[in-house]
Enzyme design. Structure first.
Site: not given
Length: 801
Positions: A9, A86, A354
């Protein structure tokens, strides 16, 4: 050798990842989302299984083009966007865009996920690729569609019924409700009086205090003594019984263990950064993003923390081994527990894919990195490092002692104290608390049963109960998480929206609802109670989590929400009047005119009104003063507002003096000039005080005046950022070499610089023109124009994860 294109990203971490992977890998960034819903009605097709119409995001098209170009030379595409819903959706949207361009034929497409930017984590992720997780993508799409539909339908309703520029949101509105309800609790709160009695004592030259715990055989509670007369009578009886000494009647000693707090999640990191660093949630997340993406150390970018959007409190085995070694080395093996400390998440629907937020390598001690970090980066990294290290240290051991003192028949004082026998994790970190007065750890002198202690004084103190505290960012985040409203990664943007919409203000780091915030909340709570209900919002979050886990299909979730919601919006649009929505309140009649006096919400805030729009004469308007509230202002207070402007008389120079309140605050007018009022009350200001302010303004203006060319109407003035030239229509900058000697500027120079200066914009002209255009368009298609704006506001990509 085959070439691989890796997509992330943010390009900030690209170079680091590229270095870890080698020359056959090219890393490029999408710069966030690449597609979003089209900004118009029908972007979510509610009639056809909520099919969503997407378009590319213009600002990122150049980055997609660069990816397309690089992809031509690659055999494999690795999608390495962030490890959450996302991030999964961004990868999916990119694939869809590339498919439209026929750019993926013959390419091997895989998804890789890592939670820290370290060499081992990156290489391990590449060795273990997977397919795109459509359950995560669908959960993100459902969230995006829900937010879009709420914003696209509810916000225009607020514009029509209350005022333009307002918004409502699926999570934002319950958060506003919490702040408003807390304020209402505070306003309704009635304090209760109570008294405490303490003895100031000393023993072996050490002073300490003890609280009255038993009075005449009855246990002392908060409201045992509730008035001064009772308190003084009790004090006198105790003084008589005590004399100069109290006798130790009991001593209780015990050891207590205090365990460390778990490592940070997104939510607890935000809360603790507010408490200990004074950071906002948004500032915390922005700084954490920088630490995650990488900081330049010894000529290379190093990711210092793991991914900061997580609900997990677990740590990997590698992290545990790393932490235990660092603790042993820095704090001694005695501070390393026999087995690692494991923590369980108390958060409902925690996404624990995570780890907790932790340092990527605990050997990177904050102090050693200080020169490489900005002030904010250092403070936040120091906080994360200490919390993580402390979480794997041995418990703290405290010695606690409680001593009771007899004071006549049936009376007892009690003193408590504690000392740290073994600090354990407290040597590194102590968790902050909200709105709680922490007991000071104090040491008492050694005492045994039967000892006599000296009485210095017996004191009775008056107290009053206090209302619940207003929310801070930390306590609001904590309450939202406890109620299951929203996701921790969205809290920063929710808080920012509430402030940007002027629904709430902050004072001393506490949230206060504004009048417009109250009006919006009251409207939504009354007419859309189900959709701002805490349980409803939390239940919807549960369903989105079930979608992300593949336990539910997203379309039925949308259908169950949409049909009743749409029906309710249509009903309120037709059946709720504007006056009702604005909570217009009639206070009584104006004794002079007999016309009704009311308060209501307007474009610039709450105001009082005399008369109605149906009257032959126009109504009179006056804005409410600071501290006045629509739901509590009285008729008398409202009528006072209409005493402005007040004409006070003339100055010694013959200027007509009056006071008034304008859009930008109170002011004194002298002829056609103005002086701001800062600390005085325009309703009570005298002519003498107004003249003083005018004289102060004239002196200040004179100090600003450097040089005047009277015939041409040109002045050289001292401004906020230094001297400048003006002719009343245009302002011109003075070249740097002339700023130190503006008095030497000639008329010709001044005229030349004015001629070269840009035209001065007329205040409000652009807005006024835009406004009139909007009105003309609205007359032909009000509904369409309103919905288009709602779409634009609802159409910014969600940050929910």
């Amino acid at each position: 050798m085959s070439k691989t294109l890796v997509i992330v990203e943010s390009p900030a971490k690209g170079k680091t990842i590229e270095k870890y992977l080698g020359k056959d890998y090219t890393v490029m960034g999408t710069y966030g989302h690449v597609r979003d819903l089209v900004p118009k009605e029908g972007a979510v097709d509610t009639e056809h299984d909520f099919a969503m119409k997407y378009q590319s995001i213009e600002r990122n098209e150049k980055h997609v083009k660069a990816i397309l170009k690089a992809l031509k030379d690659a055999d494999r595409l690795l999608l390495a966007t962030d490890p959450d819903r996302e991030g999964e959706a961004i990868s999916w949207h990119l694939v869809k865009l590339l498919e439209e361009k026929n750019a993926l034929k013959g390419k091997d497409i895989q998804r890789v996920v890592f939670h820290e930017i370290t060499k081992s984590a990156i290489q391990k992720a590449v060795e273990n690729p997977r397919d795109l997780a459509m359950d995560l993508v669908n959960a993100q799409q459902a969230r995006r569609a829900l937010d879009y539909l709420v914003g696209f339908n509810l916000s225009p309703l607020l514009w029509k019924k209350i005022r333009r520029g307002l918004s409502a949101g699926r999570v934002q509105s319950p958060a506003l409700r919490m702040i408003v309800e807390r304020e209402e609790e505070i306003e309704k709160f009635k304090p209760r009086e109570y008294w405490t009695i303490e003895a100031a004592l000393s023993h072996q030259r050490q002073a300490f205090s003890a609280k009255l715990a038993m009075l005449e055989g009855e246990k002392v509670k908060q409201f045992t003594i509730t008035d001064s007369e009772s308190a003084q009578a009790a004090k006198q009886r105790l003084e008589a019984a005590a004399g100069q000494k109290l006798t130790v009647s009991a001593v209780e000693k015990k050891q207590r263990k205090r365990n460390p707090a778990p490592p940070f999640t997104t939510s607890t990191l935000q809360q603790e950064a507010v408490r200990k660093l004074g950071f906002s949630a948004q500032r915390t997340m922005r700084t954490a993003q920088q630490l995650y993406e990488g900081v330049a150390i010894d000529g290379e970018s190093v990711g210092l923390i793991t991914y900061m959007r997580t609900d997990s409190v677990t740590l990997s085995n590698d992290a545990l081994n790393n932490l235990r070694a660092v603790i042993g080395k820095r704090y001694g093996d005695s501070n390393v527990p026999e087995k690692p400390n494991f923590y369980r998440n108390k958060t409902k629907n925690a996404q624990e894919a995570h780890e907790a937020v932790r340092p990527t390598d605990a050997n990177r001690v904050p102090e050693q990195l200080k020169a490489n970090l900005s002030s904010d980066q250092f403070k936040l990294y120091d906080l994360i490092w200490k919390r993580t290290v402390a979480s794997q240290m041995i418990y703290a051991t405290l010695d606690q002692v409680s001593v009771e003192f007899a004071c006549g028949e049936g009376n007892r004082f009690r003193a408590t104290g504690s000392t740290v026998r073994d600090p354990g994790f407290l040597a590194v970190y102590k968790e902050g608390v909200d709105d709680t007065k922490e007991d000071n750890e104090r040491t008492l002198p050694p005492m045994e049963k039967g000892d006599q202690v000296d009485v210095e004084a017996i004191v009775a103190d008056q107290h009053f109960t206090e209302p619940p505290p207003r929310y801070t960012e930390a306590t609001l985040v904590k309450s939202l998480e406890e109620r299951g409203i929203g996701r921790p990664s969205t809290y920063a943007s929710i808080i920012s929206t509430l402030q940007n919409r002027e629904y709430v203000e902050m004072d001393a780091r506490r949230f206060f609802p504004t009048e417009v915030g109250r009006v919006v909340n009251n409207f939504l709570s009354k007419h859309f109670e189900q959709y701002v209900d805490y349980d409803f919002t939390a239940h919807l979050e549960d369903e989105l989590d079930e979608v992300s886990r593949g336990e539910k299909s997203w379309v039925p979730v949308m259908q169950a929400f949409w049909k009743p919601f749409k029906s309710q919006v249509e009903d309120k649009e037709h059946n709720v009047s504007r006056d009702e929505a604005m909570q217009a309140r009639i206070l009584g009649d104006d004794p002079k005119t007999g016309k009704p006096v009311s308060v209501r919400m307007g474009r610039y805030g709450p105001f009082a009104q005399i008369g109605t729009k149906e009257d032959e004469d126009k109504p009179l308007f006056a804005g409410l003063r600071a501290g006045q509230k629509m739901d509590s202002i009285t008729l008398e207070e409202a009528l006072e507002l209409f005493k402005l402007p007040r004409h006070l008389g003339e100055s010694p120079q013959g200027e007509k003096i009056s006071v008034n309140i304008g859009r930008f605050g109170p002011y004194v007018r002298y002829d056609d000039k103005y002086a701001s009022i800062k600390d005085d009350d325009p309703y009570t200001m005298t002519l003498e005080r107004a003249v003083e302010l005018v004289e102060e303004k004239k002196i200040a203006d004179a100090k600003k005046l450097i040089k005047v060319f009277d015939d041409e109407g040109i002045k050289i003035l001292e401004g906020r950022w230094g001297p400048y030239i003006t002719d009343g229509n245009k302002n011109a900058k003075i070249p740097k070499e002339w700023k130190e000697k503006p008095k030497d500027i000639s008329l010709e120079q001044a005229q030349q610089w004015l001629a070269e200066a840009p035209e001065k914009k007329a205040r409000g002209r652009g807005k006024a023109a835009s406004k009139s255009t909007t009105k003309r368009k609205k007359s032909t298609s009000t509904k369409g124009a309103t919905r288009k704006k709602a779409a634009a506001e609802a159409n910014s990509p969600s940050t929910d994860h």
